[in-house]
Structures are given as structure tokens and as C-alpha cells.
Design a protein around this motif. Structure first.
Motif, PDB file in Angstrom:
ATOM      1  N   UNK A   1       0.826  -1.219   0.000  1.00 55.26           N
ATOM      2  CA  UNK A   1       0.000   0.000   0.000  1.00 55.26           C
ATOM      3  C   UNK A   1       0.854   1.262   0.000  1.00 55.26           C
ATOM      4  N   UNK A   2       1.930   1.269   0.767  1.00 59.58           N
ATOM      5  CA  UNK A   2       2.806   2.445   0.820  1.00 59.58           C
ATOM      6  C   UNK A   2       3.491   2.655  -0.526  1.00 59.58           C
ATOM      7  N   UNK A   3       4.006   1.588  -1.097  1.00 59.55           N
ATOM      8  CA  UNK A   3       4.675   1.693  -2.399  1.00 59.55           C
ATOM      9  C   UNK A   3       3.715   2.185  -3.475  1.00 59.55           C
ATOM     10  N   UNK A   4       2.535   1.570  -3.518  1.00 54.34           N
ATOM     11  CA  UNK A   4       1.543   1.957  -4.528  1.00 54.34           C
ATOM     12  C   UNK A   4       1.170   3.428  -4.388  1.00 54.34           C
ATOM     13  N   UNK A   5       0.908   3.858  -3.168  1.00 51.87           N
ATOM     14  CA  UNK A   5       0.457   5.235  -2.955  1.00 51.87           C
ATOM     15  C   UNK A   5       1.556   6.241  -3.303  1.00 51.87           C
ATOM     16  N   UNK A   6       2.785   5.941  -2.944  1.00 50.90           N
ATOM     17  CA  UNK A   6       3.890   6.851  -3.271  1.00 50.90           C
ATOM     18  C   UNK A   6       4.103   6.958  -4.780  1.00 50.90           C
ATOM     19  N   UNK A   7       4.011   5.834  -5.476  1.00 48.15           N
ATOM     20  CA  UNK A   7       4.145   5.880  -6.941  1.00 48.15           C
ATOM     21  C   UNK A   7       2.979   6.664  -7.542  1.00 48.15           C
ATOM     22  N   UNK A   8       1.760   6.380  -7.093  1.00 46.07           N
ATOM     23  CA  UNK A   8       0.581   7.057  -7.644  1.00 46.07           C
ATOM     24  C   UNK A   8       0.670   8.568  -7.450  1.00 46.07           C
ATOM     25  N   UNK A   9       1.099   9.005  -6.286  1.00 39.74           N
ATOM     26  CA  UNK A   9       1.195  10.449  -6.029  1.00 39.74           C
ATOM     27  C   UNK A   9       2.276  11.085  -6.895  1.00 39.74           C
ATOM     28  N   UNK A  10       3.416  10.416  -7.036  1.00 37.16           N
ATOM     29  CA  UNK A  10       4.473  10.967  -7.894  1.00 37.16           C
ATOM     30  C   UNK A  10       3.995  11.063  -9.342  1.00 37.16           C
ATOM     31  N   UNK A  11       3.259  10.063  -9.795  1.00 42.81           N
ATOM     32  CA  UNK A  11       2.697  10.131 -11.152  1.00 42.81           C
ATOM     33  C   UNK A  11       1.693  11.275 -11.262  1.00 42.81           C
TER      34      UNK A  11
ATOM     35  N   UNK B   1      -4.414   3.804   1.875  1.00 44.79           N
ATOM     36  CA  UNK B   1      -5.563   3.438   1.059  1.00 44.79           C
ATOM     37  C   UNK B   1      -5.370   2.110   0.337  1.00 44.79           C
ATOM     38  N   UNK B   2      -6.469   1.403   0.190  1.00 40.20           N
ATOM     39  CA  UNK B   2      -6.464   0.139  -0.544  1.00 40.20           C
ATOM     40  C   UNK B   2      -7.327   0.216  -1.801  1.00 40.20           C
ATOM     41  N   UNK B   3      -8.076   1.303  -1.941  1.00 36.92           N
ATOM     42  CA  UNK B   3      -8.891   1.492  -3.138  1.00 36.92           C
ATOM     43  C   UNK B   3      -8.509   2.803  -3.816  1.00 36.92           C
ATOM     44  N   UNK B   4      -8.830   2.867  -5.091  1.00 40.18           N
ATOM     45  CA  UNK B   4      -8.533   4.065  -5.869  1.00 40.18           C
ATOM     46  C   UNK B   4      -9.211   5.299  -5.261  1.00 40.18           C
ATOM     47  N   UNK B   5     -10.464   5.178  -4.859  1.00 37.04           N
ATOM     48  CA  UNK B   5     -11.198   6.320  -4.299  1.00 37.04           C
ATOM     49  C   UNK B   5     -10.610   6.755  -2.961  1.00 37.04           C
ATOM     50  N   UNK B   6     -10.296   5.793  -2.095  1.00 31.78           N
ATOM     51  CA  UNK B   6      -9.657   6.153  -0.825  1.00 31.78           C
ATOM     52  C   UNK B   6      -8.307   6.811  -1.069  1.00 31.78           C
TER      53      UNK B   6
ATOM     54  N   UNK C   1      -2.986   6.919 -12.863  1.00 32.01           N
ATOM     55  CA  UNK C   1      -1.859   6.926 -11.929  1.00 32.01           C
ATOM     56  C   UNK C   1      -1.972   5.761 -10.948  1.00 32.01           C
ATOM     57  N   UNK C   2      -3.163   5.568 -10.397  1.00 30.71           N
ATOM     58  CA  UNK C   2      -3.384   4.496  -9.420  1.00 30.71           C
ATOM     59  C   UNK C   2      -3.191   3.123 -10.064  1.00 30.71           C
ATOM     60  N   UNK C   3      -3.756   2.930 -11.251  1.00 33.11           N
ATOM     61  CA  UNK C   3      -3.668   1.646 -11.937  1.00 33.11           C
ATOM     62  C   UNK C   3      -2.219   1.294 -12.271  1.00 33.11           C
ATOM     63  N   UNK C   4      -1.476   2.257 -12.777  1.00 32.03           N
ATOM     64  CA  UNK C   4      -0.062   2.045 -13.083  1.00 32.03           C
ATOM     65  C   UNK C   4       0.713   1.721 -11.812  1.00 32.03           C
TER      66      UNK C   4
END
Length: 174
Positions: free
Chosen positions: A29-39, A128-133, A155-158
Motif C-alpha cells: 500500500x505504501x509503495x503503490x500510494x507513493x508511486x501514484x502520487x508521484x505520477x 488506502x487500498x482502493x482508488x477512491x480512498x 496513476x493508481x492503476x499504473x
């Protein structure tokens, strides 16, 4: 910079240090969220904010687009993370002012990822565990002046695909 390269060179080392030294868990979750925010913030293509002139001369720095008086000041003063951020800066021979953090995080992706993770850590919610959250927490933590909700799904999907494939390859369990 690619998202995978940022994950390997910036995010994973930052999360490893936060987990080992400060007990802040590394997770999918941390990795995904950090990548999504940077994107979302910079498309992992701009280490400085691009202004309407098309130049990288805006007030935000790093792939996570921290401003001196915003995110930089926030992670240096928030009771939950200030001590940790200052210890990380000291370990990297970086001063403890918002200006010094801002300058360093433009080219030090580990420090930038650390600051981004600590900013997220100031939120009371679980990662967060969902795209909306994810979108809701991103808005709370980054408070973007001009949010672009139309970009978030991509961003979230990638980020999800990259973070998951990294955990599967390494056989890491949450």
C-alpha cells in the motif's frame, strides 16, 4: 525516470530505512500510494514544478512536488514525524530548514520519498487500498491547488501494477 526506477532507487530505500530505523512499515500500500502520487504530481518527469510558461521554475520540488512552506515545513514541524524527518536529514548531511529540505529533495529521491511517506503518515487513516480512498487521502495530504481527478485512475492503476509485480517477484508477503 520510470515509475519502476523511482521505486527501486528512491521509494524502496526510503521505506526500508523508515521500517528498520523508525518502525514505519514498508508495504504494498505504501509503495503503490507513493508511486501514484508521484505520477499524479509530476508524471515522474519533473523534479521542479512546471509553470504556465512551460519551464520548470515553479515553487514545488521533487517528483512529489513539495513546496517550502507546505509539505517541507509540514514534515519538519508535525509532531508525529518531525523528529524522524530531522534524523533522516542529519544522516544525509542536510540541514533541517524547509529551504534545505526543498533543495535536497529535488535530486535526492530517497530523501524526497521519505518526506512524501512521512507526509502521508501524518494522516489519521490507514494507507488506502482502493482508488477512491487513495484520491481522498491524496487530496487531504497534498492539498493540490488545481487537482486533476481525471488523471488519478491511470496513476493508481499504473502504480498498483508496478507495486504488485515488485512484491510478487520478490515473494514479499504483507
Amino acid at each position: 525516470m520510470t515509475p519502476t526506477r523511482l521505486l527501486n532507487q528512491g521509494i524502496k530505500p526510503a521505506l526500508a530505512e523508515l521500517q528498520t530505523t523508525f518502525g514505519i512499515a514498508d508495504s504494498l500500500e505504501a509503495r503503490r500510494f507513493l508511486i501514484a502520487i508521484a505520477l499524479q504530481e509530476s508524471n515522474i518527469a519533473h523534479r521542479r514544478q512546471v509553470t504556465s510558461s512551460g519551464k520548470e521554475d515553479g515553487p514545488a520540488a521533487s517528483y512529489w512536488q513539495f513546496e517550502k512552506g507546505g509539505g517541507c515545513r509540514g514534515v519538519l514541524t508535525h509532531a508525529a514525524v518531525a523528529k524522524t524527518m530531522k534524523l533522516v536529514l542529519s544522516a544525509n548531511d542536510i540541514g533541517e530548514s524547509p529551504q534545505e529540505l526543498w533543495e535536497a529533495m529535488r535530486f535526492n529521491d530517497v530523501v524526497a520519498a521519505t518526506a512524501a511517506r512521512l507526509l502521508i503518515y501524518t494522516l489519521p487513516n490507514k494507507l488506502p487500498t482502493t482508488m477512491q480512498d487513495g484520491w481522498n487521502q491524496y487530496l487531504k495530504a497534498w492539498r493540490p491547488g488545481k487537482p486533476h481527478p481525471d488523471k488519478w485512475a491511470s496513476c493508481w492503476t499504473t502504480a498498483d501494477a508496478i507495486a504488485r509485480s515488485d512484491f510478487i517477484v520478490l515473494g514479499v508477503n504483507q
